[in-house]
Write an enzyme that holds these catalytic residues in place. Sequence first.
Site, short mmCIF file in Angstrom:
data_model
loop_
_atom_site.label_atom_id
_atom_site.label_comp_id
_atom_site.label_asym_id
_atom_site.label_seq_id
_atom_site.Cartn_x
_atom_site.Cartn_y
_atom_site.Cartn_z
N SER A 174 24.61 -19.60 14.46
CA SER A 174 24.58 -20.60 15.54
C SER A 174 23.41 -21.57 15.37
O SER A 174 23.51 -22.74 15.74
CB SER A 174 24.53 -19.92 16.91
OG SER A 174 23.27 -19.35 17.16
N ARG B 73 13.86 -7.13 -5.34
CA ARG B 73 13.70 -8.15 -4.27
C ARG B 73 13.22 -9.47 -4.86
O ARG B 73 13.69 -10.55 -4.48
CB ARG B 73 12.74 -7.65 -3.19
CG ARG B 73 13.37 -6.50 -2.37
CD ARG B 73 12.43 -5.96 -1.33
NE ARG B 73 11.88 -7.00 -0.48
CZ ARG B 73 10.57 -7.21 -0.30
NH1 ARG B 73 9.69 -6.44 -0.88
NH2 ARG B 73 10.16 -8.17 0.48
N ILE C 177 13.74 -9.90 3.96
CA ILE C 177 12.35 -10.34 3.89
C ILE C 177 12.16 -11.11 2.58
O ILE C 177 12.50 -10.60 1.51
CB ILE C 177 11.41 -9.13 3.98
CG1 ILE C 177 11.56 -8.48 5.36
CG2 ILE C 177 9.95 -9.55 3.72
CD1 ILE C 177 10.82 -7.16 5.51
N HIS D 204 12.32 -17.29 15.19
CA HIS D 204 12.25 -15.90 15.63
C HIS D 204 12.36 -15.85 17.16
O HIS D 204 11.74 -16.67 17.85
CB HIS D 204 10.91 -15.29 15.18
CG HIS D 204 10.80 -13.84 15.55
ND1 HIS D 204 11.46 -12.84 14.88
CD2 HIS D 204 10.12 -13.23 16.56
CE1 HIS D 204 11.20 -11.68 15.44
NE2 HIS D 204 10.38 -11.88 16.46
N THR E 276 5.15 -17.33 5.64
CA THR E 276 4.12 -16.82 4.72
C THR E 276 4.55 -15.40 4.31
O THR E 276 5.61 -14.94 4.72
CB THR E 276 2.73 -16.79 5.41
OG1 THR E 276 2.87 -16.06 6.63
CG2 THR E 276 2.21 -18.19 5.69
N GLN F 53 17.37 -22.17 23.72
CA GLN F 53 16.13 -22.89 23.37
C GLN F 53 15.95 -22.96 21.85
O GLN F 53 15.44 -23.95 21.33
CB GLN F 53 14.91 -22.20 24.00
CG GLN F 53 14.97 -22.17 25.52
CD GLN F 53 15.16 -23.54 26.13
OE1 GLN F 53 14.52 -24.50 25.72
NE2 GLN F 53 16.06 -23.65 27.10
C1 GAR Z 1 18.51 -15.77 16.21
O1 GAR Z 1 18.26 -15.32 17.51
C2 GAR Z 1 17.22 -15.78 15.39
O2 GAR Z 1 16.11 -16.14 16.16
C3 GAR Z 1 17.15 -14.34 14.97
O3 GAR Z 1 18.45 -13.98 14.64
C4 GAR Z 1 19.35 -14.77 15.42
C5 GAR Z 1 20.31 -15.46 14.49
O4 GAR Z 1 21.31 -16.11 15.19
N1 GAR Z 1 16.24 -14.18 13.87
C6 GAR Z 1 15.45 -13.13 13.71
O5 GAR Z 1 15.43 -12.18 14.48
C7 GAR Z 1 14.57 -13.18 12.48
N2 GAR Z 1 13.46 -12.31 12.63
P1 GAR Z 1 22.26 -17.15 14.49
O6 GAR Z 1 22.81 -16.46 13.26
O7 GAR Z 1 23.35 -17.40 15.50
O8 GAR Z 1 21.46 -18.38 14.18
#
Ligand code: GAR
Length: 224
Positions: free
Chosen positions: A20, A76, A103, A120, A152, A184
């Site tokens: 999304s 990785r 990661i 995040h 980072t 948001q």
């Molecule tokens: C989002 O909420 C993003 O912030 C989170 O995964 C979701 C992805 O949604 N990311 C993390 O948790 C990374 N640490 P999306 O695939 O619909 O964009």
Amino acid sequence: MSSKRPHLVRLAVLASGRGSNLQAIIDAIEARRVDATIVAVISNKQDAAALERARKHNLRGIFVDPKLFAGQPDNREAYDRAILAVLQEHDVELVLLAGYMKIVTTVLVNAYTHRMMNIHPSLLPSFPGLDAQKKTIEWGCKVAGCTVHFVTEGVDEGPIILQAAVPILDQDTPETLAARILEQEHKIYPKAVQLFAEGRLQVEGRCVLIKQGMPMGEALISPS
Ligand code: GAR
């Protein structure tokens, strides 16, 4: 008035799932709110909905299979070298991690210092890692939010570019809170990309300064 567009930043979006946030970036570009072009959508999951979204918009969707590198001792890094090759092949200027559940190693971090962003779903540095929304509720916080930051080596640790805050309600579940935060996310991620495109992000140590200022947001008091 000239209709000539400025330079379009060449973006790659790395996503593992629903996509999304990718969609929000696509929509912002199509609405000309962001001066960028997506040259590749890359996933570590073959069935990621993000790849499907890319195809719908005639964007290049690329699945890079982690299994191909599984036997290698530095698997990785080897995986990230394969990703880096794709990024270089397409002259990518800015990499966006958007729900990329892998990661990244120094291979990518060093090649794209201050040119790779992540989103995040918490107000970092609180609640890095998985299940941020659940941990935020369990901690008893009254305010939650999301963060766009440069990537980072440390997970969810890089210099913060933009944050948005939302209230937490007593009846919230991780799902209802995640939905409120996601709204948001879809606003601040395109905004951060546009600030980059305008050359307005200046990194000084841990801090990202926004050149030519930004209007001050309103205080959020929760419960109000
Ligand atoms: C989002 O909420 C993003 O912030 C989170 O995964 C979701 C992805 O949604 N990311 C993390 O948790 C990374 N640490 P999306 O695939 O619909 O964009």
